[in-house]
Each structure stands twice: as structure tokens, then as C-alpha cells.
Design a protein around this motif. Structure first.
Motif, PDB file in Angstrom:
ATOM      1  N   SER A  57       0.964  -1.489   0.204  1.00 32.23           N
ATOM      2  CA  SER A  57      -0.403   0.038  -0.331  1.00 32.23           C
ATOM      3  C   SER A  57       0.804   1.307   0.129  1.00 32.23           C
ATOM      4  CB  SER A  57      -0.920   0.077   1.148  1.00 32.23           C
ATOM      5  OG  SER A  57      -0.314   0.165   2.248  1.00 32.23           O
ATOM      6  N   GLY A  58       0.621   2.837  -0.047  1.00 30.75           N
ATOM      7  CA  GLY A  58       1.202   3.575  -0.272  1.00 30.75           C
ATOM      8  C   GLY A  58       2.284   3.870   0.774  1.00 30.75           C
ATOM      9  N   THR A  59       2.214   3.150   2.288  1.00 35.16           N
ATOM     10  CA  THR A  59       3.120   3.112   3.211  1.00 35.16           C
ATOM     11  C   THR A  59       4.315   2.457   3.442  1.00 35.16           C
ATOM     12  OG1 THR A  59       0.712   3.707   4.339  1.00 35.16           O
ATOM     13  CG2 THR A  59       3.041   2.633   5.679  1.00 35.16           C
ATOM     14  N   PHE A  82      -1.136  11.869   7.970  1.00 36.57           N
ATOM     15  CA  PHE A  82       0.167  10.744   7.388  1.00 36.57           C
ATOM     16  C   PHE A  82       0.936  11.611   7.468  1.00 36.57           C
ATOM     17  CE2 PHE A  82      -4.659   9.432   4.844  1.00 36.57           C
ATOM     18  CZ  PHE A  82      -3.792   8.645   5.246  1.00 36.57           C
ATOM     19  N   SER A 133      -4.770  14.218   3.398  1.00 33.06           N
ATOM     20  CA  SER A 133      -5.894  13.807   3.077  1.00 33.06           C
ATOM     21  C   SER A 133      -6.800  13.548   4.679  1.00 33.06           C
ATOM     22  CB  SER A 133      -5.850  12.981   2.569  1.00 33.06           C
ATOM     23  OG  SER A 133      -4.820  12.032   1.298  1.00 33.06           O
ATOM     24  N   ASP A 160       4.543  13.157  -0.901  1.00 34.23           N
ATOM     25  CA  ASP A 160       3.394  12.170  -0.868  1.00 34.23           C
ATOM     26  C   ASP A 160       1.952  13.069  -1.371  1.00 34.23           C
ATOM     27  OD1 ASP A 160       1.139  10.620  -0.076  1.00 34.23           O
ATOM     28  OD2 ASP A 160       1.286  10.465   2.190  1.00 34.23           O
ATOM     29  N   ILE A 162       0.237  10.550  -2.412  1.00 33.93           N
ATOM     30  CA  ILE A 162      -1.222   9.770  -2.362  1.00 33.93           C
ATOM     31  C   ILE A 162      -2.320  10.041  -3.573  1.00 33.93           C
ATOM     32  CG2 ILE A 162      -2.185   7.954  -1.754  1.00 33.93           C
ATOM     33  CD1 ILE A 162       0.775   7.472  -0.381  1.00 33.93           C
ATOM     34  N   GLN A 183      -5.187   2.829  -4.782  1.00 35.90           N
ATOM     35  CA  GLN A 183      -6.683   3.201  -4.846  1.00 35.90           C
ATOM     36  C   GLN A 183      -7.342   4.589  -5.147  1.00 35.90           C
ATOM     37  OE1 GLN A 183      -4.032   2.752  -2.490  1.00 35.90           O
ATOM     38  NE2 GLN A 183      -4.194   3.177  -0.319  1.00 35.90           N
ATOM     39  N   LYS A 184      -6.177   4.933  -5.089  1.00 34.61           N
ATOM     40  CA  LYS A 184      -6.894   6.952  -5.177  1.00 34.61           C
ATOM     41  C   LYS A 184      -7.038   7.702  -6.220  1.00 34.61           C
ATOM     42  CE  LYS A 184      -6.049   6.459  -0.252  1.00 34.61           C
ATOM     43  NZ  LYS A 184      -5.063   7.450   0.549  1.00 34.61           N
TER      44      LYS A 184
END
Ligand SMILES: *Cc1c(COP(=O)(O)O)cnc(C)c1O
Length: 365
Positions: A57-59, A82, A133, A160, A162, A183-184
């Protein structure tokens, strides 16, 4: 149910179909061809010198950026969950860091960043969100990056993006690492992260750090159209499809449509007395501060078929967030503002007149 959360976002039907084909082996010419095309399209989108994809995932990309790109001391900007996460990653890896903390509605102060960078000559990397976000906030990333580079041009700027890549054009002149997630705004299932890299970042990475997230290893393989480990083949197939699809209309078209939708939504909701939460809103989502946020979200879900996100931590129950990322039908977005006006009538806040829908439609034309 309309999925209007700022990630995950709905995956278009034709992209789902493309991902529904039989699994292909990743060490094959067929997959290499797909991978190479996805990579080239990604470079056009990110406008960076290089790119690496990671199955996470993005992390995961945030962590890889911290471990590979900060060798001395990090400066992290925390105006939400975030930004806070960059600090936690530093801690987990025993990387010294200074954190500048802001309220979740407040963009970081460029002068303050400048002061801290000047006072701490050992800061060699700065980490911040383009859109934080948690509160739908847009940080002045371009100004921060420019200012920081004027002080010491070897400082690595990690952005970032994302909830910004695929939302708006990003000036990467002074950005060394630009993070994106599947997923964004890219309208794909979760599980793929991407980092656009500048030449300076590649030099700084050197032989890389860590094992799974060793960016030097990955980059070397990926330039040869393969990966160090088993890639998220299905999502990469989807990535190639969605980028081809966006390119049909042009990336600019996506940015313009998203911006129009964001503006129209904000104006429609302001007209029915709602309060935009961040002082500087990003175009990826509209965050509304409201004491009845939970009740409104519930009504939207149960009566009007709309799923929007709430707030987190201290904003739990006080915030709702509406997604603008992706290729969204204007009639769906219009229904969302209309449903919110109806929900406000349902809780006795106003008498429904259809004004939100009217304003939205006037501005979206
Ligand atoms: C969603 C998001 C992330 C990554 O979260 P994952 O759950 O790890 O994909 C990071 N930064 C921002 C700004 C985000 O919106």
C-alpha cells in the motif's frame, strides 16, 4: 451504493474486466511488455526521471523513501495522520527527525520550514504530503521545495502525492521523490505503490537500504522491465489500462474535470450553509466540518445510497469527506451534493430547495 470516499475510489468496469483475465506468470515476455508500457505511461504521468513500483500500500512507498533517501536527519511536516506517519516511520528506523506540527486545517508555513532547515545543517531530507488527506488540506509543496533547495540544493524533497498524483498537475522541478498509490486517484484496487525519482534521488539512493524495499535493487530490475520480487501483476495490468484510458482524453482533461468538480462541490455545499474545513482545500476531496457529521453520513448511506468518509482521531464525528478523485460522472457528483441538502432537511437544518444541485450544475457546465 455510490462510493465517494477519498480512497479507495471505484474501479471503472473496463479496468476490472482487464484485470479479470487469467493470471500470467511474471517472468515472461508477455508480462515484461505490460510492465514496460505501464512504466512508460507512469513516467509521463509523474514527470520524473525514473519510477519504481512496489507491491505494497502507499505506506510502503513512504517507508522506502525514508529509509533509502534520508541518511542523516529528516524534517517531517505533520498536519494530519499521514504527515504524522512519516515521523513514526523515522522513529521505527531510529532515524533522527524534527517534526513541524500544524493543526489539521492549516498548511505548513514556508518561512518556518526555511528557518528549521537553516538552523539544522544536518537535515538532508524533508517529507511532506501534497494533499494531507486527514483534513483535505493542500500544503504549499512547490514553494517549500523551492525554498529548501535555495538553502541547500542537496536536500532531498519527498512529496507524498498519494491524493495528488492524477488530481492536479504537479511541478516536479524541485521534488526528488513523488509517491503515488493505486487506490486513490488512479482508480485501482489497493496494493501497488509508486515512487517517481529525480536523478539526484537516484544518486542519493546509491546501493540502497533494506531488503524488500531496497530501491536501488528494484530500480535496476525495473529498468529491465522486471522486478526483484513477485510484482502485483493484476494491478499492474490495471495500471496500464487506466493510464491508457486517461491518456485517451489527456492527463490535463482529468485535472480540469477534477478541479471543476471540486469547485462546484465546494460552492454548492457552502450555499447550503456548510463549512469547508481546511484553510487551503486540495482538489482531491472536499472536507466539511460539522457537528452532525455522523448523522449526515448515516442518512446518506441509508436513505440516499451515498458512501462518504468521516473524520479520524480528534475529528471523528465532526468531519465528512467527499471524494473528487478519478473519472467521476458529473451526474453522480451532482446527486451527492443534492443528497447532502436532503439530509440537512431530514435533520431539520433547512428546508430543501434543490439549490445545491442547481449551483453544482451551473458550475460544472
Ligand atoms: C491513503 C494515503 C496514504 C497511504 O495509505 P495506505 O493505506 O498505506 O495506502 C498515504 N498518504 C496519503 C496522503 C494518503 O491519502
Amino acid at each position: 451504493m455510490l462510493l465517494f470516499t477519498p480512497g479507495p475510489t471505484p474501479v471503472p468496469e473496463n479496468i476490472r474486466q482487464a484485470m479479470a483475465k487469467e493470471t500470467i506468470h511474471h517472468r515472461t515476455p508477455e508480462f515484461s511488455k505490460i510492465f514496460k508500457e505501464a512504466r512508460e505511461l507512469l513516467l509521463e504521468l509523474l514527470k520524473t526521471d525514473e519510477v519504481v513500483m512496489l507491491s505494497s500500500s502507499g505506506t510502503g512507498a513512504m517507508e522506502a523513501s525514508v529509509t533509502n533517501l534520508c541518511h542523516k536527519k529528516a524534517l517531517t511536516i505533520n498536519a494530519g495522520k499521514f504527515g504524522d506517519r512519516f515521523g513514526k516511520i523515522c522513529k521505527a528506523h531510529n532515524i533522527e527527525h524534527i517534526e513541524l506540527k500544524y493543526d489539521w486545517d492549516t498548511p505548513c508555513d514556508v518561512d518556518e520550514v526555511e528557518r528549521v532547515v537553516k538552523e539544522n545543517s544536518d537535515i538532508d531530507a524533508i517529507f511532506l504530503q501534497i494533499c494531507e488527506s486527514s483534513g483535505g488540506l493542500r500544503h504549499p509543496v512547490e514553494e517549500v521545495a523551492k525554498r529548501v533547495k535555495e538553502i541547500r540544493d542537496d536536500i532531498i524533497v519527498v512529496a507524498d502525492g498519494i491524493t495528488a498524483v492524477g488530481v492536479e498537475p504537479i511541478d516536479t522541478t524541485n521534488i526528488d521523490a513523488l509517491i503515488a498509490g493505486s487506490q486513490k486517484a488512479l482508480m485501482l484496487p489497493p496494493g501497488l505503490a509508486m515512487i517517481g525519482l529525480s536523478q539526484r534521488a537516484i544518486e542519493k539512493i546509491g546501493s540502497g537500504k533494506g531488503f524488500y524495499f531496497n530501491l536501488a535493487n528494484e530500480l535496476k530490475k525495473q529498468k529491465d522491465a522486471t522486478t526483484a520480487f513477485t510484482p502485483a501483476t493484476t494491478i499492474i495490468i490495471g495500471l496500464r489500462e487506466i493510464l491508457k484510458e486517461i491518456k485517451k482524453y489527456g492527463f490535463e482533461y482529468l485535472y480540469e474535470e477534477t478541479s471543476k468538480r471540486a469547485l462546484a462541490t465546494r460552492e454548492a455545499l457552502k450555499a447550503i450553509g456548510l463549512k469547508i474545513y481546511p484553510k487551503k482545500p486540495a482538489n482531491s476531496m472536499t472536507a466539511i466540518f460539522d457537528e452532525n457529521a455522523e448523522e449526515i453520513r448515516n442518512i446518506l448511506k441509508t436513505r440516499y445510497g451515498v458512501n462518504i468518509a468521516g473524520g479520524q482521531e480528534h475529528l471523528k464525528g465532526k468531519l465528512f469527506r467527499i471524494n473528487h478523485m478519478g473519472l467521476i460522472k458529473p451526474y453522480e457528483a451532482a446527486w451527492v451534493v443534492n443528497a447532502i441538502e436532503r439530509a440537512l432537511d431530514d435533520i431539520g437544518r433547512l428546508k430543501y430547495s434543490g439549490i445545491a444541485n442547481k449551483i453544482f450544475n451551473e458550475l460544472i457546465k
